[in-house]
Design an enzyme around this catalytic site. Structure first.
Site, PDB file in Angstrom:
ATOM      1  N   HIS A   1       4.275  -3.869   5.008  1.00 51.28           N
ATOM      2  CA  HIS A   1       5.285  -3.206   5.849  1.00 51.28           C
ATOM      3  C   HIS A   1       4.763  -1.895   6.454  1.00 51.28           C
ATOM      4  CE1 HIS A   1       6.646  -1.420   1.749  1.00 51.28           C
ATOM      5  NE2 HIS A   1       5.735  -0.634   2.306  1.00 51.28           N
TER       6      HIS A   1
ATOM      7  N   HIS B   1      10.720   4.625   0.388  1.00 53.50           N
ATOM      8  CA  HIS B   1       9.612   5.586   0.254  1.00 53.50           C
ATOM      9  C   HIS B   1      10.089   7.029   0.338  1.00 53.50           C
ATOM     10  CE1 HIS B   1       7.845   1.842   1.801  1.00 53.50           C
ATOM     11  NE2 HIS B   1       6.670   2.220   1.363  1.00 53.50           N
TER      12      HIS B   1
ATOM     13  N   HIS C   1      -3.401  -1.196  -1.828  1.00 52.82           N
ATOM     14  CA  HIS C   1      -3.646   0.037  -1.068  1.00 52.82           C
ATOM     15  C   HIS C   1      -3.364   1.263  -1.926  1.00 52.82           C
ATOM     16  CE1 HIS C   1       0.672  -0.670  -0.267  1.00 52.82           C
ATOM     17  NE2 HIS C   1       0.825   0.477   0.338  1.00 52.82           N
TER      18      HIS C   1
ATOM     19  N   GLU D   1       3.522  -2.076  -4.897  1.00 51.16           N
ATOM     20  CA  GLU D   1       4.531  -2.756  -4.056  1.00 51.16           C
ATOM     21  C   GLU D   1       4.493  -4.271  -4.242  1.00 51.16           C
ATOM     22  OE1 GLU D   1       4.759   0.596  -0.480  1.00 51.16           O
ATOM     23  OE2 GLU D   1       3.687  -1.270  -0.113  1.00 51.16           O
TER      24      GLU D   1
END
Ligand code: DHB
Ligand code: FE
Length: 281
Positions: free
Chosen positions: A12, A59, A195, A242
């Site tokens: 995303h 977030h 990531h 995530e």
């Protein structure tokens, strides 16, 4: 009764939202990423889900470190995004389905999942970018389903275990399938894959681990629950946690799924970008 048709995952990354704005679909950097989506668009056209349950991790827009629900479910009539500082546009609101939201919340709390119910919830890039990827022009796509956002904490430890995420999905399935109206539902798992955006390992991507997750999530998700949270941070990166969203999505699909399409490309921004469409038997 409501029925779950399948699940779709995607990274995303906010930069994707900007690439969509600039229509960079054929740009050499972006093409291998965007090429993962036409098959998903076709499946959506063929199946026309009525509701999208969008599992993402907020977030810092909807919740902040002062108040961090482990699992939150939207129960609003509509959901708006806001300027998070990425340069992404503020879109028109996404219509919700509060009746199904409340049914799911009731069902899951009876099932001993302690849910934070949100009658207001600003939705961030984790929710919005996948909607734009799957329903181009969202929320103004003629096939745009009603939305139910579900956010899980991947931001502040302690985060849920992979087993808890999978079990959450299984309870979510019971909640959706017991809704009396004939609705077709698709479940999204957004975020990942590997990531890390900050600290000494900023820029860390782990292709081998991403492939391991992609290869096991359809038919062997229980195997993935053996990964501890420490291992997940180590192997996927601090923000690669995530992947928990993918596990929540997978739990909602039941035992038998067919992989319809898969795409994996590195790097997009700082991330291993994965897209997967699983159809329920
Ligand atoms: C990036 C990825 C994310 O998942 C996110 O929430 C923000 C940024 C990135 O790769 O830049
Ligand atoms: Fe993210």
């Amino acid at each position: 009764m409501a029925k779950i048709l399948g699940g779709i995952t995607t990274s995303h990354i906010p930069a994707v939202g900007n690439a969509i704005q600039q229509e960079l679909y054929d740009d050499p950097y972006w093409k291998p990423f965007f090429d993962g989506y036409p098959k998903v668009h076709q499946w959506i056209k063929d199946n026309k889900p009525d509701v999208v349950v969008n599992i993402y991790n907020d977030h810092g827009l909807g919740f902040f470190l002062d108040q961090m629900p482990t699992f939150a479910i939207g129960a609003a009539h509509e959901y708006k995004n806001e300027d998070e500082g990425w340069g992404l546009p503020e879109l028109d609101p996404f219509p919700g389905h509060p009746e199904l939201s409340w049914h799911i919340i009731e069902s899951m709390v009876s099932d001993e999942f302690d849910i934070t119910s949100c009658q207001e919830l600003p939705v961030d890039h984790g929710f919005v970018v996948p909607m734009q990827l799957f329903w181009p022009g969202a929320p103004h796509n003629e096939d745009m389903p009603k939305a139910i956002p579900i956010s899980a904490n991947t931001v502040q430890h302690p985060i849920p275990t992979l087993k808890r995420a999978l079990d959450f999905g299984k309870a979510l399935r019971r909640g959706i399938e017991s809704f009396p109206e004939d609705l077709k539902v698709v479940v999204l798992g957004t975020g990942g894959l590997s990531h890390q955006l900050d600290g000494e390992r900023a820029g860390f991507i782990n292709k081998e681990f991403d492939q391991y997750c992609l290869n096991n999530i359809a038919h062997n998700p229980e195997e993935l629950t053996k990964i501890t949270r420490m291992e997940l941070v180590e192997k996927a990166g601090a923000q690669g946690t995530e992947f928990l969203m993918w596990m929540m999505m997978r739990g909602a699909l039941g035992d038998n799924v067919t992989e319809v399409t898969r795409n994996y490309h590195i790097p997009i921004s700082n991330t291993g970008a994965g897209t997967l469409l699983l159809e329920c038997a």
